[in-house]
Design a protein around this motif. Structure first.
Motif: not given
Length: 238
Positions: A208-215, A227-238
């Motif tokens: 569980x990631x808080x907004x301040x923990x996302x970075x 490096x060839x795998x896409x990263x989770x987009x943490x800009x959603x669902x806040x």
């Protein structure tokens, strides 16, 4: 907080990573959870899988090589109890009872708080309720006599808890037993299929990631994922 699944293997790398950022790691025994805090603010929480323990002295998770546990999931009129031997379902049973008032869709226990139990139908439902919990606890008694039980997972509403612990046939453990943990998942219909799905869920970790923990979480993923795998987009669902 945003909740996503987490690779169990990454837990061992995530702890030193967060500590290197100045975060404090605290273990919540009741929830089997690691809380990462910075300046008294919770950045991230990780629910550990059921096949991991936490060494409080070394401050690190360790794999549990063998574990027996019971899962008890109770809703009004239906319940399931499973004994898991070394993480595999060894025995299970689903219990059913006539506890719900058909027109109102409300359990007899809740109805008793307002209108009592004078009618014949109400008395039948109340009797079935009492027998329902006696059967559950009888089953638990048998499991505890036959097996060494390391953990007790329970999902039961507050309304039903007094009946679970207060019947003629007692639970083979009390409310304060340190082996008890609350199943961190809403169980709507505790069938055998749901029992199996819940066990699978408990053997997986969750973060569980808080907004301040996302970075911090984003940086960790960048360092650990190929490096060839896409990263989770943490800009959603806040």
């Amino acid at each position: 907080m945003r909740t996503v699944g987490f690779d169990n293997r990454l837990i061992f790398n995530f702890i030193p990573f967060m500590k290197s950022k100045g975060a404090i790691c605290e273990y919540n025994d009741k929830k089997h959870q690691l809380d990462f805090l910075l300046a008294n603010s919770v950045l991230v929480k990780i629910r550990l899988p059921l096949d991991m323990d936490y060494d409080k002295i070394k401050e690190t998770p360790i794999h549990a090589e063998f574990r027996n546990y019971v899962l008890v999931m109770i809703r009004s009129g239906i319940a399931s109890v499973g004994i898991f031997e070394n993480f595999e379902c060894h025995q299970h049973k689903v219990f059913r009872a006539y506890m719900t008032r058909k027109k109102q869709g409300k359990s007899q226990i809740k109805h008793l708080k307002t209108k009592g139990k004078s009618r014949a139908g109400s008395r039948v439902r109340l009797q079935e309720t009492l027998e329902f919990f006696e059967e559950i606890n009888q089953r638990l008694q048998e499991h505890f006599e036959e097996f060494r039980i390391d953990k007790i997972g329970i999902s039961c509403s507050d309304t039903l808890i007094p009946y679970f612990y207060g019947g003629k046939i007692k639970t083979p453990f009390d409310k304060q037993d340190p082996r008890i943990f609350k199943i961190p998942k809403h169980i709507q219909n505790p069938t055998f299929e749901e029992l199996t799905a819940t066990n699978k869920f408990l053997l997986q970790s969750e973060i569980r990631i808080s907004e301040s923990g996302a970075p911090y979480y984003s940086e960790f993923l960048e360092k650990t994922a190929p490096s060839d795998e896409p990263q989770d987009d943490l800009n959603d669902d806040w």
